[in-house]
Design a protein around this motif. Structure first.
Motif, PDB file in Angstrom:
ATOM      1  N   ASP A  84      38.891  37.011  -6.092  1.00 32.74           N
ATOM      2  CA  ASP A  84      39.879  37.957  -5.571  1.00 32.74           C
ATOM      3  C   ASP A  84      39.818  39.281  -6.324  1.00 32.74           C
ATOM      4  O   ASP A  84      39.895  40.365  -5.724  1.00 32.74           O
ATOM      5  N   ILE A  85      39.689  39.196  -7.631  1.00 32.89           N
ATOM      6  CA  ILE A  85      39.604  40.410  -8.447  1.00 32.89           C
ATOM      7  C   ILE A  85      38.378  41.229  -8.036  1.00 32.89           C
ATOM      8  O   ILE A  85      38.432  42.459  -7.877  1.00 32.89           O
ATOM      9  N   GLU A  86      37.282  40.538  -7.814  1.00 37.48           N
ATOM     10  CA  GLU A  86      36.044  41.223  -7.419  1.00 37.48           C
ATOM     11  C   GLU A  86      36.218  41.933  -6.079  1.00 37.48           C
ATOM     12  O   GLU A  86      35.766  43.066  -5.882  1.00 37.48           O
ATOM     13  N   GLY A  87      36.910  41.279  -5.134  1.00 36.72           N
ATOM     14  CA  GLY A  87      37.135  41.899  -3.838  1.00 36.72           C
ATOM     15  C   GLY A  87      38.075  43.089  -3.915  1.00 36.72           C
ATOM     16  O   GLY A  87      37.877  44.104  -3.236  1.00 36.72           O
ATOM     17  N   LEU A  88      39.106  42.963  -4.748  1.00 30.33           N
ATOM     18  CA  LEU A  88      40.069  44.053  -4.868  1.00 30.33           C
ATOM     19  C   LEU A  88      39.460  45.276  -5.558  1.00 30.33           C
ATOM     20  O   LEU A  88      39.850  46.418  -5.275  1.00 30.33           O
ATOM     21  N   ILE A  89      38.546  45.046  -6.457  1.00 28.64           N
ATOM     22  CA  ILE A  89      37.859  46.181  -7.096  1.00 28.64           C
ATOM     23  C   ILE A  89      37.094  47.002  -6.058  1.00 28.64           C
ATOM     24  O   ILE A  89      36.968  48.230  -6.181  1.00 28.64           O
ATOM     25  N   GLU A  90      36.621  46.337  -5.002  1.00 24.57           N
ATOM     26  CA  GLU A  90      35.902  47.039  -3.938  1.00 24.57           C
ATOM     27  C   GLU A  90      36.805  47.973  -3.137  1.00 24.57           C
ATOM     28  O   GLU A  90      36.320  48.805  -2.369  1.00 24.57           O
ATOM     29  N   ASP A  91      38.146  47.813  -3.309  1.00 22.54           N
ATOM     30  CA  ASP A  91      39.081  48.716  -2.620  1.00 22.54           C
ATOM     31  C   ASP A  91      39.257  50.038  -3.351  1.00 22.54           C
ATOM     32  O   ASP A  91      39.796  50.998  -2.783  1.00 22.54           O
ATOM     33  N   VAL A 114      32.785  44.579 -16.356  1.00 23.15           N
ATOM     34  CA  VAL A 114      33.671  44.391 -17.511  1.00 23.15           C
ATOM     35  C   VAL A 114      34.779  43.388 -17.201  1.00 23.15           C
ATOM     36  O   VAL A 114      35.096  42.502 -18.004  1.00 23.15           O
ATOM     37  N   MET A 115      35.388  43.518 -16.015  1.00 22.00           N
ATOM     38  CA  MET A 115      36.580  42.743 -15.698  1.00 22.00           C
ATOM     39  C   MET A 115      36.279  41.316 -15.270  1.00 22.00           C
ATOM     40  O   MET A 115      36.959  40.369 -15.711  1.00 22.00           O
ATOM     41  N   ILE A 116      35.326  41.106 -14.402  1.00 23.22           N
ATOM     42  CA  ILE A 116      35.114  39.776 -13.821  1.00 23.22           C
ATOM     43  C   ILE A 116      34.755  38.741 -14.884  1.00 23.22           C
ATOM     44  O   ILE A 116      35.374  37.653 -14.943  1.00 23.22           O
ATOM     45  N   PRO A 117      33.769  38.997 -15.743  1.00 26.05           N
ATOM     46  CA  PRO A 117      33.461  37.986 -16.777  1.00 26.05           C
ATOM     47  C   PRO A 117      34.659  37.712 -17.691  1.00 26.05           C
ATOM     48  O   PRO A 117      34.928  36.547 -18.041  1.00 26.05           O
ATOM     49  N   ALA A 118      35.382  38.779 -18.077  1.00 27.38           N
ATOM     50  CA  ALA A 118      36.520  38.584 -18.985  1.00 27.38           C
ATOM     51  C   ALA A 118      37.623  37.777 -18.312  1.00 27.38           C
ATOM     52  O   ALA A 118      38.219  36.865 -18.920  1.00 27.38           O
ATOM     53  N   TYR A 119      37.916  38.080 -17.038  1.00 26.97           N
ATOM     54  CA  TYR A 119      38.974  37.367 -16.329  1.00 26.97           C
ATOM     55  C   TYR A 119      38.572  35.925 -16.043  1.00 26.97           C
ATOM     56  O   TYR A 119      39.383  34.991 -16.175  1.00 26.97           O
ATOM     57  N   ARG A 120      37.316  35.724 -15.630  1.00 25.66           N
ATOM     58  CA  ARG A 120      36.849  34.366 -15.339  1.00 25.66           C
ATOM     59  C   ARG A 120      36.933  33.496 -16.598  1.00 25.66           C
ATOM     60  O   ARG A 120      37.366  32.332 -16.547  1.00 25.66           O
ATOM     61  N   SER A 121      36.525  34.050 -17.704  1.00 25.41           N
ATOM     62  CA  SER A 121      36.581  33.309 -18.965  1.00 25.41           C
ATOM     63  C   SER A 121      38.026  32.979 -19.352  1.00 25.41           C
ATOM     64  O   SER A 121      38.339  31.862 -19.782  1.00 25.41           O
ATOM     65  N   PHE A 122      38.933  33.951 -19.196  1.00 23.19           N
ATOM     66  CA  PHE A 122      40.321  33.767 -19.598  1.00 23.19           C
ATOM     67  C   PHE A 122      41.000  32.714 -18.728  1.00 23.19           C
ATOM     68  O   PHE A 122      41.690  31.799 -19.230  1.00 23.19           O
ATOM     69  N   VAL A 123      40.788  32.824 -17.410  1.00 20.57           N
ATOM     70  CA  VAL A 123      41.405  31.862 -16.494  1.00 20.57           C
ATOM     71  C   VAL A 123      40.813  30.472 -16.711  1.00 20.57           C
ATOM     72  O   VAL A 123      41.531  29.455 -16.742  1.00 20.57           O
ATOM     73  N   GLY A 124      39.494  30.408 -16.864  1.00 16.80           N
ATOM     74  CA  GLY A 124      38.848  29.120 -17.035  1.00 16.80           C
ATOM     75  C   GLY A 124      39.326  28.386 -18.276  1.00 16.80           C
ATOM     76  O   GLY A 124      39.417  27.149 -18.278  1.00 16.80           O
ATOM     77  N   LEU A 127      42.095  44.846 -20.372  1.00 15.89           N
ATOM     78  CA  LEU A 127      41.234  43.897 -21.095  1.00 15.89           C
ATOM     79  C   LEU A 127      41.947  43.298 -22.304  1.00 15.89           C
ATOM     80  O   LEU A 127      41.669  42.152 -22.704  1.00 15.89           O
ATOM     81  N   GLN A 128      42.873  44.052 -22.884  1.00 13.77           N
ATOM     82  CA  GLN A 128      43.633  43.506 -24.014  1.00 13.77           C
ATOM     83  C   GLN A 128      44.471  42.307 -23.588  1.00 13.77           C
ATOM     84  O   GLN A 128      44.706  41.385 -24.389  1.00 13.77           O
ATOM     85  N   CYS A 129      44.933  42.306 -22.341  1.00 10.66           N
ATOM     86  CA  CYS A 129      45.690  41.158 -21.832  1.00 10.66           C
ATOM     87  C   CYS A 129      44.830  39.904 -21.761  1.00 10.66           C
ATOM     88  O   CYS A 129      45.344  38.775 -21.769  1.00 10.66           O
ATOM     89  N   LEU A 130      43.522  40.097 -21.642  1.00 10.13           N
ATOM     90  CA  LEU A 130      42.602  38.963 -21.510  1.00 10.13           C
ATOM     91  C   LEU A 130      41.958  38.584 -22.838  1.00 10.13           C
ATOM     92  O   LEU A 130      41.021  37.769 -22.876  1.00 10.13           O
ATOM     93  N   ASN A 131      42.469  39.151 -23.911  1.00 11.89           N
ATOM     94  CA  ASN A 131      41.943  38.839 -25.241  1.00 11.89           C
ATOM     95  C   ASN A 131      42.426  37.455 -25.674  1.00 11.89           C
ATOM     96  O   ASN A 131      43.612  37.126 -25.555  1.00 11.89           O
ATOM     97  N   HIS A 132      41.516  36.622 -26.161  1.00 18.39           N
ATOM     98  CA  HIS A 132      41.860  35.252 -26.566  1.00 18.39           C
ATOM     99  C   HIS A 132      42.651  35.227 -27.862  1.00 18.39           C
ATOM    100  O   HIS A 132      43.287  34.208 -28.171  1.00 18.39           O
ATOM    101  N   GLU A 133      42.586  36.277 -28.597  1.00 12.01           N
ATOM    102  CA  GLU A 133      43.290  36.299 -29.875  1.00 12.01           C
ATOM    103  C   GLU A 133      44.779  36.554 -29.663  1.00 12.01           C
ATOM    104  O   GLU A 133      45.187  37.208 -28.696  1.00 12.01           O
TER     105      GLU A 133
END
Length: 672
Positions: free
Chosen positions: A651-658, A619-629, A561-567
């Motif tokens: 893709d992230i959502e599908g991989l989490i299912e693994d 936790v991951m999907i909203p943070a990643y979607r926001s960062f990529v967007g 999640l730190q990688c997806l931090n906007h700061e």
């Protein structure tokens, strides 16, 4: 003392009467009372050789003989009471009575005349009345001084009586054997042989007026009453037993009854497949075979307490109704031998090598003996105390074995200290073993508490206090609850130690979650453990699971999640493309490694697996979607964008299912 003169008889009546008496068959046995009886073969030959048997006397003739005999008995008693000479003249009616008894006995023995004991009530009544008189005469003559006048009469009377008693003994045996044949042919409930490994529900009620409790089974499932004698047969046996006992043949009567009832009882037990197995054979048996023998033993013990013993007492009490001491002695002799054999089996099982899987069968045996002991309360006093003491001793031995095995759970946990972690953080085999064992053990919660209380009633006062958060809300007060707590604490400590074998902190918490969830689910599915441990203890378990979950998320996903931090992306007020590229590269590398690693981890509980995946996605999907967007615009469309933005949010959502599938083939759903 003046005696009442006999009634006058007409000369013709007396002449005819005397002639009929003289024509009655002579006795077949002429030896005195001290001589050995003829063999059965000789007696049978004598009966077959009878060429003629006089017709029975008329009622008036019989009454006259009995009347004169009664007068003789009364005169003899009066002479004894007033202190006069004991010797009284022996009337001819005594000889007439002997001839009459011989004739009746011969008729019953004969194969040519269809007159069998029990076929003609009037003839039976006359026969038993005559036997009553002749037995009294024999006893009275035995009191006379030995003189040349009394000895022949005594020998003659005793011989006739002995032959008649032999007939009654044969008939008594035949009646007892009739029941034995019916019992051996009757059908039994084979379901009784299929005892549960955990519970048996046989209850006894004490309803018999003087002794053994009767069965309270519903009529729809109740088997044929034991023993299967008709009321008519019981009445016949009672009459025969009463006559033999009053005639001084108590020993012969009791021997026949005891021998045949023991044989009948043995046949019933064999019908249930139960055999008397030696201690040595029990010690050598494989456990699978011994379990089957224990099932048979429990079926027999339950059958004895519910119907066999009550039925046997009813029979004994009915046949020997006028002789309670004899009834008690015969019943005690029969049941004592059977009970001791059954208890010997229980004692032998206790001596076998102890192992954990044996505890549940031992609990079944303990419950069986516990339910048997109340049945002894109605037994005659001459055997009740001994049997209760023997049964309590056997029950104590089984209880000690149960406690020893149950306490060995602590040792099994302490000794299991292998240093090899379970692959994928899965549920440890020790956890499965201990929790299943406790769950099954708590199916016997009441019995286990009884065992602990029975063996050490002061243990609760002497045990150390439990240092935890439990208060009055928790019912952790019994010895069983205390012991289960000790086992659970040891298991928790063992799992905590094993979790440290994992180098990956995230996997450490997955391991604790898996095992904690398994324990929690077993507790929820067992009302017995829940009652023992209390709601507060269960809530504490749930809290621990949530803590493990949070710790896993922190250890695994906080750096991602730190990688997806906007700061930290801007330099001089503008987004730094090199820093942005490094952020995406770091995210891709971390996520790939997590996916590769944690796809092979195991979470076998579907609900826990789903909860973990949902919490990670949340936790991951909203943070990643926001960062990529927000930052994908800084990459040129095409190859540059695909190089750094490898995954779309879907893709992230599908991989989490693994994750947590235990699948060693990682990145199976990677975007190509």
């Amino acid at each position: 003392m003046e005696k009442t003169p006999p009634p006058e008889k007409s000369e013709s009546f007396s002449r005819n009467f005397n002639r009929r008496i003289a024509n009655l068959g002579s006795p077949r046995r002429t030896t005195d009372a001290a001589a050995d009886a003829k063999s059965e073969a000789e007696k049978h030959a004598d009966r077959e050789d009878e060429a003629f048997i006089e017709e029975p006397l008329s009622e008036s003739e019989t009454a006259l003989i009995l009347e004169e005999v009664d007068r003789f008995l009364a005169n003899s008693s009066d002479a004894r009471d007033d202190g006069s000479n004991l010797m009284v003249e022996i009337p001819s009616s005594v000889l007439s009575l002997c001839k009459m008894v011989d004739s009746m006995t011969s008729r019953f023995y004969s194969t040519k005349i269809p007159a069998k004991l029990g076929s003609d009530p009037d003839l039976d009544s006359s026969f038993f009345e005559a036997l009553n008189r002749i037995s009294k005469v024999a006893m009275k003559l035995s009191e006379f001084p030995s003189t040349t006048a009394s000895i022949p009469s005594l020998n003659r009377t005793t011989t006739s009586l002995q032959r008649a008693m032999s007939l009654l003994d044969e008939e008594f045996n035949a009646l007892l054997k009739e029941c034995k044949h019916r019992e051996s042919d009757s059908k039994f409930d084979k379901r009784a042989l299929k005892q549960s490994s955990f519970k048996s529900s046989n209850e006894s009620t004490d309803q018999h007026h003087s002794a053994v409790p009767e069965s309270s089974e519903p009529d729809s499932t109740k088997e044929e009453e034991f023993p299967s004698f008709s009321l008519e047969t019981i009445s016949k046996m009672k009459r025969i037993a009463e006559t033999m006992i009053c005639a001084g043949y108590e020993k012969e009567c009791c021997f026949s009854y005891s021998l045949l009832r023991q044989s009948s009882f043995k046949g019933i037990l064999n019908k249930y497949g139960y055999e008397n197995i030696s201690i040595d054979d029990i010690q050598k048996m494989q456990w699978e075979i011994l379990q089957s023998e224990i099932d048979k033993w429990m079926a027999v013990v339950n059958k004895c307490s519910s119907s066999l013993f009550p039925g046997e007492w009813k029979l004994c009490d009915a046949v020997f109704a006028d002789h309670p001491f004899i009834a008690h002695t015969l019943f005690s002799g029969l049941t004592r031998g059977i009970v001791i054999k059954l208890l010997n089996f229980a004692n032998a099982v206790v001596l076998t090598k102890r192992s954990a899987e044996k505890m549940f069968k031992l609990l079944d045996m303990y419950e069986t003996l516990r339910d048997l002991i109340p049945a002894f309360n109605g037994f005659p006093e001459n055997c009740r105390t001994e049997l209760i003491s023997e049964a309590e001793g056997a029950k104590r031995g089984i209880g000690e074995a149960i406690v020893g095995i149950f306490y060995d759970l602590e040792s099994s946990i302490k000794s299991d200290n292998a240093k090899i972690p379970v692959p994928g953080g899965a549920v440890h085999p020790l956890t499965r073993y201990i929790m299943n064992y406790l769950k099954y053990a708590c199916e016997y919660k009441e019995t286990l508490e009884q065992v602990l209380e029975f063996l050490d009633p002061k243990a609760e006062e002497n045990r150390p206090a439990i240092n935890d958060e439990n208060d009055d809300e928790s019912p952790r007060k019994s010895q069983l609850a205390y012991q289960v707590t000790m086992v659970m604490d040891l298991l928790d400590a063992n799992l905590a130690m094993r979790s440290k074998l994992y180098r990956d902190a995230s996997l450490r918490y997955i391991f604790l979650m898996n095992n904690g969830r398994y324990i929690f689910q077993k507790i929820k599915s067992s009302s017995g453990i829940t009652e023992l441990m209390g709601d507060r203890w269960c809530r504490k378990r749930s809290t621990n699971l949530r803590r493990y979950h949070k710790n896993y998320q922190r250890e695994t996903w906080s750096k991602v999640l730190q990688c997806l931090n906007h700061e930290g992306l801007q330099v001089n007020g503008k987004v730094s493309k090199p820093i942005l590229k490094e952020r995406f590269k770091s995210f891709n590398a971390m996520f790939d490694e997590i996916h590769k690693t944690q796809s092979s981890w195991v979470v076998s509980d579907d609900q826990l697996q789903s909860e973990l995946r949902i919490s990670v996605s949340a936790v991951m999907i909203p943070a990643y979607r926001s960062f990529v967007g927000r930052f994908k615009q800084y990459f040129d469309p095409g190859r540059q964008s695909e190089k750094y933005i490898k995954y779309q949010p879907e893709d992230i959502e599908g991989l989490i299912e693994d994750l947590f599938d235990g699948n060693t083939a990682s990145m199976s759903r990677r975007r190509t």
